[in-house]
Design a protein around this motif. Structure first.
Motif, PDB file in Angstrom:
ATOM      1  N   ARG A 158      57.311  68.398  65.769  1.00  6.65           N
ATOM      2  CA  ARG A 158      57.707  69.308  64.493  1.00  6.65           C
ATOM      3  C   ARG A 158      55.881  69.614  63.165  1.00  6.65           C
ATOM      4  NH1 ARG A 158      62.603  70.334  63.973  1.00  6.65           N
ATOM      5  NH2 ARG A 158      63.337  70.054  65.904  1.00  6.65           N
ATOM      6  N   CYS A 159      56.067  70.614  62.631  1.00  6.96           N
ATOM      7  CA  CYS A 159      55.237  70.548  61.368  1.00  6.96           C
ATOM      8  C   CYS A 159      55.205  70.859  60.339  1.00  6.96           C
ATOM      9  CB  CYS A 159      54.313  72.286  61.981  1.00  6.96           C
ATOM     10  SG  CYS A 159      53.228  72.893  61.505  1.00  6.96           S
ATOM     11  N   SER A 160      54.860  69.249  59.976  1.00  9.69           N
ATOM     12  CA  SER A 160      55.904  69.422  58.493  1.00  9.69           C
ATOM     13  C   SER A 160      55.528  70.374  57.761  1.00  9.69           C
ATOM     14  CB  SER A 160      54.727  67.990  58.165  1.00  9.69           C
ATOM     15  OG  SER A 160      55.827  67.748  56.639  1.00  9.69           O
ATOM     16  N   THR A 161      55.901  70.433  56.930  1.00  5.69           N
ATOM     17  CA  THR A 161      55.630  72.202  56.029  1.00  5.69           C
ATOM     18  C   THR A 161      55.204  71.363  54.471  1.00  5.69           C
ATOM     19  OG1 THR A 161      57.447  72.086  55.018  1.00  5.69           O
ATOM     20  CG2 THR A 161      57.747  73.463  56.719  1.00  5.69           C
TER      21      THR A 161
ATOM     22  N   GLU B 195      59.083  68.422  51.112  1.00  4.90           N
ATOM     23  CA  GLU B 195      60.147  68.135  51.890  1.00  4.90           C
ATOM     24  C   GLU B 195      62.144  68.463  52.372  1.00  4.90           C
ATOM     25  OE1 GLU B 195      59.930  63.679  49.591  1.00  4.90           O
ATOM     26  OE2 GLU B 195      62.080  63.444  49.852  1.00  4.90           O
TER      27      GLU B 195
ATOM     28  N   ASP C   1      61.435  70.546  54.500  1.00  2.39           N
ATOM     29  CA  ASP C   1      61.559  69.521  56.085  1.00  2.39           C
ATOM     30  C   ASP C   1      62.430  69.019  57.065  1.00  2.39           C
ATOM     31  OD1 ASP C   1      59.026  70.327  56.783  1.00  2.39           O
ATOM     32  OD2 ASP C   1      57.719  69.055  55.838  1.00  2.39           O
ATOM     33  N   ASN C   2      63.164  68.964  55.645  1.00  2.00           N
ATOM     34  CA  ASN C   2      65.439  68.038  55.805  1.00  2.00           C
ATOM     35  C   ASN C   2      65.684  69.102  56.624  1.00  2.00           C
ATOM     36  OD1 ASN C   2      63.975  65.727  54.999  1.00  2.00           O
ATOM     37  ND2 ASN C   2      64.549  65.605  52.876  1.00  2.00           N
TER      38      ASN C   2
ATOM     39  N   GLY D  99      62.695  68.042  60.264  1.00  2.00           N
ATOM     40  CA  GLY D  99      61.263  67.392  60.390  1.00  2.00           C
ATOM     41  C   GLY D  99      60.023  68.237  60.116  1.00  2.00           C
ATOM     42  N   GLY D 100      60.298  69.655  60.085  1.00  2.00           N
ATOM     43  CA  GLY D 100      59.176  70.453  60.116  1.00  2.00           C
ATOM     44  C   GLY D 100      60.087  71.765  61.125  1.00  2.00           C
TER      45      GLY D 100
ATOM     46  N   HIS E 189      49.083  71.475  53.416  1.00  2.00           N
ATOM     47  CA  HIS E 189      49.298  70.030  53.708  1.00  2.00           C
ATOM     48  C   HIS E 189      48.869  69.812  54.836  1.00  2.00           C
ATOM     49  CE1 HIS E 189      52.170  67.381  53.629  1.00  2.00           C
ATOM     50  NE2 HIS E 189      52.854  67.784  55.299  1.00  2.00           N
TER      51      HIS E 189
END
Lengths: 260, 197
Positions: free
Chosen positions: A19-22, A25, A28-29, A33-34, A61
């Protein structure tokens, strides 16, 4: 200009669930995870719904986490974008100087390449894409934002050419292992997420930003319409733009549901 | 019946994450209002070293802030989410420690402003005061209000934040009473005999 290395990029070869976290939060949830890494995602919405803000947060980010990030701006000068980024408490000026965050004014690129026709011809589209490919090689970007795809598509106009452009763009971004947000400006009417409607069929995901009305008040809302490679909620969330980034809350429906 | 001296003490003894309804007597509203702010923002806030987030739907933040100043509440200890000044067209002199919402119907945004203020000071103890359930009920349908309070209070409980909901007795409705019974851990009725601080 060097062609991208053959074969899948390490970033995309790690498996579909990487995943690539944005950085947002709650988003992502929702996405467990992203954004699945290597995806190309349309961020669609009408004016003032937060498309650019979301995209900037995504890039900042990434840059903070050591992922090189590239903003391709068709509509706003880079200097203005930097001013917008300063409203985030987590923005650090040095990200710009170190190459972790690069902003490119696309109109300047058009000018340098001599792409001055109102409608880009096929050879000009090829030149533009080759230049973009070179930017990606040079910048080693892992996160890309194109703001906006709509402005670019206006210069391509014909549907079949937009489709070809999108397919080639997608190939280039995938070859470089980029996770990409393509900003799409749409009208307030529901049912379409891009200028011609072909763009959303080609991308891996669609994030829809919009407005919901409640007794005369207007709430900013976000919805994940599609995201290949991950289960996700399709519920609407209310968005609040804050100096620490976008915050999301469930959109309360009440007895009769929200007015749209 | 609750006296001034033991209200603050009772709130301070509440376990972290508790939700408490404070019922104010409409016949003695001004006294009870002052008592509620004193007990929450000053007593609990200062004595437990907590920051107060005051969600104001009944009165503009300017009034809440002037009461807090009278009670010697340090400015850095109080943040106000003001959901009423805008619709009262009373937004000319915004306070630095207040954040303003366009309307008390923007319940999700109230929740997100509280969330923002909590995130701004991670690791800090907080008390959240909702003033009041009755005012929220004027502007919002009951089911929407149920959803809002249910989710907000669960979030605050998970964060171990003490939440105090002000409610005016007799101004209430069976729906509000039912809602409060569902979401709060304890109801404190401010009866006669309570003197202002």
């Amino acid at each position: 200009m060097a062609p991208p290395e053959p074969g899948p990029h390490p970033a995309t070869a790690r498996g579909p669930r990487d995943r690539c976290s944005t950085g947002i939060e709650a988003l992502d949830n929702i996405l467990e995870g992203g954004i699945p890494r290597g995806s190309t995602v349309l961020v669609a919405g009408s004016v003032g719904t937060g498309k650019t803000t979301l995209s900037l947060e995504f890039l900042l980010h990434g840059a903070e986490r050591g992922e090189r990030s590239l903003f391709l701006s068709v509509t706003e000068p880079a200097a203005k974008l930097v001013e917008n980024m300063r409203s985030f408490e987590f923005f650090r000026e040095e990200l710009l100087g170190t190459g972790m965050l690069t902003l490119v004014d696309i109109p300047v690129v058009y000018e340098r390449l001599g792409l001055d026709h109102e409608e880009m011809r096929p050879d000009e589209i090829r030149i533009f894409l080759a230049t973009l490919d070179a930017f990606l090689t040079e910048s080693r970007a892992r996160r890309v934002v194109l703001d906006s795809l709509t402005s670019l598509a206006y210069r391509i106009q014909r549907e079949e050419r937009i489709r070809d452009f999108m397919l080639r763009l997608s190939e280039i971004l995938t070859a470089h292992g980029c996770t990409t947000l393509l900003v799409s400006e749409i009208g307030p009417q529901p049912g379409r997420y891009s200028l011609r409607g072909v763009e959303e069929a080609i991308v891996d995901g669609v994030l829809l930003l919009g407005n919901a009305r409640r007794h005369g008040d207007i709430l900013r809302v976000l919805q994940v319409i599609k995201m290949r490679g991950t289960p996700h909620s399709r519920a609407q969330y209310v968005v609040e733009m804050t100096p620490i980034g976008l915050l999301l809350a469930p959109h309360f429906q009440g007895e009769s549901g929200p007015e749209e | 019946m609750v006296t001034e001296s033991d209200l603050g003490e009772r709130l301070r003894r509440m376990p972290p994450g508790s939700a408490v309804a404070l019922r104010l007597d409409p016949a003695r509203y001004a006294d009870h209002y002052l008592l509620a702010i004193n007990a929450t923002v000053r007593d609990v806030g200062i004595e437990t070293n907590a920051r107060s987030i005051y969600v104001s739907v009944t009165n503009p933040s300017a009034l809440v802030w002037s009461i807090a100043q009278t009670l010697d509440v340090p400015p850095e200890r109080l943040r106000i989410v003001d959901a009423i000044s805008h619709i009262m067209m009373d937004y000319r002199n915004p306070l630095p420690n207040a954040t303003y919402l366009e309307s008390p119907r923007m319940l999700e945004n109230i929740m997100l402003r509280v969330e923002y203020l909590l995130r701004k000071e991670p690791g800090q103890r907080h008390i959240v005061v909702i003033d009041s359930v009755n005012s929220l009920a004027i502007h919002n349908p009951t089911k929407l209000l149920n959803e809002f309070l249910h989710i907000l209070l669960n979030n605050l409980k998970a964060r171990q934040v003490l939440t105090v909901l002000l409610a005016v007795r007799d101004d209430s409705s069976p729906a509000i009473d039912q809602l409060l019974a569902l979401v709060v851990d304890e109801t404190i009725d401010l009866g006669e005999g309570v003197a202002p601080p």
